[in-house]
Design a protein around this motif. Structure first.
Motif, PDB file in Angstrom:
ATOM      1  N   ILE A  28       0.840  -1.202   0.000  1.00  0.00           N
ATOM      2  CA  ILE A  28       0.000   0.000   0.000  1.00  0.00           C
ATOM      3  C   ILE A  28       0.875   1.251   0.000  1.00  0.00           C
ATOM      4  CG2 ILE A  28      -1.599   1.359   1.413  1.00  0.00           C
ATOM      5  CD1 ILE A  28      -2.933  -1.282   2.226  1.00  0.00           C
ATOM      6  N   ILE A  29       1.942   1.242   0.793  1.00  0.00           N
ATOM      7  CA  ILE A  29       2.846   2.396   0.822  1.00  0.00           C
ATOM      8  C   ILE A  29       3.547   2.568  -0.520  1.00  0.00           C
ATOM      9  CG2 ILE A  29       4.918   3.337   1.892  1.00  0.00           C
ATOM     10  CD1 ILE A  29       2.459   3.542   3.618  1.00  0.00           C
ATOM     11  N   ILE A  30       3.963   1.445  -1.122  1.00  0.00           N
ATOM     12  CA  ILE A  30       4.606   1.516  -2.435  1.00  0.00           C
ATOM     13  C   ILE A  30       3.634   2.074  -3.477  1.00  0.00           C
ATOM     14  CG2 ILE A  30       5.584   0.129  -4.309  1.00  0.00           C
ATOM     15  CD1 ILE A  30       6.704  -1.761  -2.176  1.00  0.00           C
ATOM     16  N   ASP A  31       2.382   1.596  -3.422  1.00  0.00           N
ATOM     17  CA  ASP A  31       1.371   2.101  -4.354  1.00  0.00           C
ATOM     18  C   ASP A  31       1.122   3.595  -4.140  1.00  0.00           C
ATOM     19  OD1 ASP A  31       1.122  -0.430  -5.408  1.00  0.00           O
ATOM     20  OD2 ASP A  31      -0.707  -0.934  -4.289  1.00  0.00           O
ATOM     21  N   ALA A  32       1.120   4.005  -2.868  1.00  0.00           N
ATOM     22  CA  ALA A  32       0.925   5.427  -2.571  1.00  0.00           C
ATOM     23  C   ALA A  32       2.066   6.255  -3.145  1.00  0.00           C
ATOM     24  CB  ALA A  32       0.826   5.636  -1.061  1.00  0.00           C
ATOM     25  N   GLU A  33       3.286   5.781  -2.954  1.00  0.00           N
ATOM     26  CA  GLU A  33       4.448   6.480  -3.491  1.00  0.00           C
ATOM     27  C   GLU A  33       4.364   6.592  -5.009  1.00  0.00           C
ATOM     28  OE1 GLU A  33       8.200   4.469  -3.205  1.00  0.00           O
ATOM     29  OE2 GLU A  33       9.282   6.358  -3.045  1.00  0.00           O
ATOM     30  N   ASN A  34       3.995   5.489  -5.660  1.00  0.00           N
ATOM     31  CA  ASN A  34       3.896   5.505  -7.122  1.00  0.00           C
ATOM     32  C   ASN A  34       2.796   6.451  -7.593  1.00  0.00           C
ATOM     33  OD1 ASN A  34       5.964   3.641  -7.337  1.00  0.00           O
ATOM     34  ND2 ASN A  34       4.588   1.876  -7.392  1.00  0.00           N
ATOM     35  N   ALA A  35       1.665   6.455  -6.890  1.00  0.00           N
ATOM     36  CA  ALA A  35       0.549   7.329  -7.278  1.00  0.00           C
ATOM     37  C   ALA A  35       0.936   8.800  -7.145  1.00  0.00           C
ATOM     38  CB  ALA A  35      -0.678   7.021  -6.422  1.00  0.00           C
ATOM     39  N   LEU A  36       1.614   9.137  -6.049  1.00  0.00           N
ATOM     40  CA  LEU A  36       2.032  10.523  -5.849  1.00  0.00           C
ATOM     41  C   LEU A  36       3.110  10.933  -6.852  1.00  0.00           C
ATOM     42  CD1 LEU A  36       2.213  10.563  -1.945  1.00  0.00           C
ATOM     43  CD2 LEU A  36       0.494  11.680  -3.367  1.00  0.00           C
ATOM     44  N   ALA A  37       3.999   9.996  -7.150  1.00  0.00           N
ATOM     45  CA  ALA A  37       5.099  10.311  -8.068  1.00  0.00           C
ATOM     46  C   ALA A  37       4.617  10.469  -9.503  1.00  0.00           C
ATOM     47  CB  ALA A  37       6.160   9.221  -7.995  1.00  0.00           C
ATOM     48  N   SER A  38       3.552   9.762  -9.867  1.00  0.00           N
ATOM     49  CA  SER A  38       3.082   9.792 -11.258  1.00  0.00           C
ATOM     50  C   SER A  38       1.969  10.812 -11.489  1.00  0.00           C
ATOM     51  CB  SER A  38       2.585   8.396 -11.668  1.00  0.00           C
ATOM     52  OG  SER A  38       1.490   7.989 -10.858  1.00  0.00           O
ATOM     53  N   TRP A  39       1.527  11.503 -10.427  1.00  0.00           N
ATOM     54  CA  TRP A  39       0.429  12.467 -10.587  1.00  0.00           C
ATOM     55  C   TRP A  39       0.876  13.654 -11.430  1.00  0.00           C
ATOM     56  CZ3 TRP A  39      -0.728  17.533 -10.060  1.00  0.00           C
ATOM     57  CH2 TRP A  39      -2.078  17.896 -10.054  1.00  0.00           C
ATOM     58  N   THR A  40       0.032  14.040 -12.386  1.00  0.00           N
ATOM     59  CA  THR A  40       0.248  15.243 -13.188  1.00  0.00           C
ATOM     60  C   THR A  40      -1.095  15.942 -13.359  1.00  0.00           C
ATOM     61  OG1 THR A  40      -0.148  14.131 -15.309  1.00  0.00           O
ATOM     62  CG2 THR A  40       2.135  14.153 -14.477  1.00  0.00           C
ATOM     63  N   PHE A  41      -1.068  17.167 -13.858  1.00  0.00           N
ATOM     64  CA  PHE A  41      -2.322  17.876 -14.112  1.00  0.00           C
ATOM     65  C   PHE A  41      -3.151  17.156 -15.169  1.00  0.00           C
ATOM     66  CE2 PHE A  41       0.179  21.367 -12.257  1.00  0.00           C
ATOM     67  CZ  PHE A  41      -0.721  21.822 -11.311  1.00  0.00           C
ATOM     68  N   ASP A  42      -2.484  16.464 -16.082  1.00  0.00           N
ATOM     69  CA  ASP A  42      -3.209  15.726 -17.112  1.00  0.00           C
ATOM     70  C   ASP A  42      -4.018  14.579 -16.523  1.00  0.00           C
ATOM     71  OD1 ASP A  42      -2.139  17.384 -19.029  1.00  0.00           O
ATOM     72  OD2 ASP A  42      -0.447  16.064 -19.453  1.00  0.00           O
ATOM     73  N   SER A  43      -3.526  14.019 -15.407  1.00  0.00           N
ATOM     74  CA  SER A  43      -4.211  12.881 -14.795  1.00  0.00           C
ATOM     75  C   SER A  43      -5.094  13.296 -13.623  1.00  0.00           C
ATOM     76  CB  SER A  43      -3.187  11.852 -14.308  1.00  0.00           C
ATOM     77  OG  SER A  43      -2.349  12.417 -13.304  1.00  0.00           O
ATOM     78  N   ALA A  44      -5.295  14.590 -13.438  1.00  0.00           N
ATOM     79  CA  ALA A  44      -6.097  15.071 -12.310  1.00  0.00           C
ATOM     80  C   ALA A  44      -7.515  14.513 -12.372  1.00  0.00           C
ATOM     81  CB  ALA A  44      -6.139  16.598 -12.317  1.00  0.00           C
ATOM     82  N   ALA A  45      -8.047  14.177 -11.199  1.00  0.00           N
ATOM     83  CA  ALA A  45      -9.374  13.562 -11.147  1.00  0.00           C
ATOM     84  C   ALA A  45     -10.483  14.598 -11.260  1.00  0.00           C
ATOM     85  CB  ALA A  45      -9.528  12.783  -9.843  1.00  0.00           C
ATOM     86  N   VAL A  46     -10.270  15.790 -10.719  1.00  0.00           N
ATOM     87  CA  VAL A  46     -11.310  16.819 -10.716  1.00  0.00           C
ATOM     88  C   VAL A  46     -11.127  17.727 -11.928  1.00  0.00           C
ATOM     89  CG1 VAL A  46     -12.319  18.745  -9.437  1.00  0.00           C
ATOM     90  CG2 VAL A  46     -11.423  16.758  -8.212  1.00  0.00           C
ATOM     91  N   ARG A  47     -12.134  17.770 -12.769  1.00  0.00           N
ATOM     92  CA  ARG A  47     -12.096  18.612 -13.976  1.00  0.00           C
ATOM     93  C   ARG A  47     -13.364  19.457 -14.007  1.00  0.00           C
ATOM     94  NH1 ARG A  47      -8.079  17.202 -17.400  1.00  0.00           N
ATOM     95  NH2 ARG A  47      -7.017  15.225 -16.992  1.00  0.00           N
ATOM     96  N   PRO A  48     -13.285  20.707 -13.565  1.00  0.00           N
ATOM     97  CA  PRO A  48     -14.484  21.555 -13.484  1.00  0.00           C
ATOM     98  C   PRO A  48     -15.051  21.887 -14.850  1.00  0.00           C
ATOM     99  CG  PRO A  48     -12.507  22.845 -13.088  1.00  0.00           C
ATOM    100  CD  PRO A  48     -12.072  21.410 -13.135  1.00  0.00           C
ATOM    101  N   THR A  49     -16.359  22.035 -14.896  1.00  0.00           N
ATOM    102  CA  THR A  49     -17.052  22.459 -16.111  1.00  0.00           C
ATOM    103  C   THR A  49     -17.808  23.749 -15.825  1.00  0.00           C
ATOM    104  OG1 THR A  49     -18.978  21.108 -15.541  1.00  0.00           O
ATOM    105  CG2 THR A  49     -17.305  20.102 -16.968  1.00  0.00           C
ATOM    106  N   LEU A  50     -18.082  24.509 -16.872  1.00  0.00           N
ATOM    107  CA  LEU A  50     -18.780  25.783 -16.737  1.00  0.00           C
ATOM    108  C   LEU A  50     -20.206  25.648 -17.259  1.00  0.00           C
ATOM    109  CD1 LEU A  50     -15.969  28.233 -17.917  1.00  0.00           C
ATOM    110  CD2 LEU A  50     -16.625  27.648 -15.582  1.00  0.00           C
TER     111      LEU A  50
END
Length: 311
Positions: free
Chosen positions: A250-272
């Motif tokens: 779980i810690i390894i997965d957390a590290e990988n998730a944080l290390a690979s996060w970019t704005f392109d992969s962001a989960a929240v994408r607001p709409t107007l």
């Protein structure tokens, strides 16, 4: 603290750092501070009472932001101390509690590190707002000069309408108004440009920080699922804990998730909802590109316009 696995070991740059290199350490760091300190109150009050009148309100905002960042720095330090203490407390408990609290401490320590990184990125916003304050301060003298000449003309017309100085002053007023027009136009243009850049910095830093904290919270809850909360009767032996590999993963997965996060992969994408066309949507890619195009560092600003007023 980190007896089994640690996120604090040496690591390669994360994907978000590769996409957008981290800024230098915030100018608020390693200073004496306190959220309710007398120094904070003094800085806030004097910022709005001193300096050119045109720039006082923005100067007060910039000082308040510095106090806010120092408060976040304090929170970051305290969170990391809390994470260490959690691990120390859990060490003397049963194997499952010892392992899980240690891993939770790793995640909470990482949350404190993220707050530390957030301060550095947030400071880019504050520095950019300072450039607006500086141009406001530079425009104030032209306003004052124009007003002074206007007052002199009004006084002479009342006191000595035939004074030859009136014509001279009126010619000076024409020149002063021309200079003022140039300064006001520059202020208007720079304010819009820098305001957009500054708050793109702020919202980008908020967005990255929030999504990474959400990731940590998710992995923290996954760790808690490894804890056997089934009640035991007096004298009954609880089954041996066998979650070491799972908690480490779980810690390894957390590290990988944080290390690979970019704005392109962001989960929240607001709409107007008020878009002119039904298919119009807030495009974060265009916004990021626009921010990059408008990016101007404080050093570049100083080189072009002279040294900025110290915050």
């Amino acid at each position: 603290m980190h007896r089994t696995y640690s996120l604090r070991s040496s690591r390669a740059p994360t994907a978000s750092q590769m996409q957008s290199p981290p800024p230098p350490p915030s100018s608020t760091k390693n200073r004496w501070f306190g959220g309710g300190s007398l120094a904070n109150s003094f800085r806030r009050q004097t910022a709005g009472a001193m300096g050119p009148e045109l720039s006082r309100k923005l100067a007060a905002l910039i000082k308040m932001e510095k106090n806010l960042m120092r408060s976040i720095e304090l929170t970051s330090r305290e969170r990391k101390e809390v994470a260490k203490q959690l691990s120390l407390w859990g060490e003397g408990n049963d194997d499952d509690i010892s392992d899980i609290t240690d891993k939770l401490g790793v995640l909470l320590y990482e949350a404190g590190e993220l707050e530390d990184q957030f301060i550095d990125r947030y400071d880019l916003y504050r520095i950019t707002m300072k450039s607006i304050r500086d141009i406001e301060a530079s425009v104030q003298p032209s306003r004052d000069r124009k007003q002074k000449i206007t007052d002199q003309i009004a006084y002479l017309k009342y006191k000595d309408p035939q004074s030859p100085k009136i014509n001279v002053l009126e010619q000076e007023l024409v020149r002063a108004e021309a200079e003022s027009l140039v300064a006001e136009a520059q202020l208007s243009n720079i304010t819009r440009e820098k305001l957009k850049v500054a708050y793109n910095y702020q919202f980008d830093s908020l967005r990255e920080h929030s999504e990474k904290i959400a990731l940590i919270a998710g992995y923290g809850k996954a760790l808690l699922e490894l804890l056997d909360e089934t009640p035991v009767t007096p004298g009954e032996t609880r089954p041996a804990y066998d979650g070491y590999d799972a908690s480490k993963q779980i810690i390894i997965d957390a590290e990988n998730a944080l290390a690979s996060w970019t704005f392109d992969s962001a989960a929240v994408r607001p709409t107007l909802s008020m878009a002119a066309h039904d298919d119009d949507e807030y495009d974060v890619h265009d916004l990021a590109e626009e921010t990059e195009n408008l990016h101007t560092t404080e050093k570049e600003w100083d080189n072009e316009n002279g040294n900025a007023v110290a915050a």
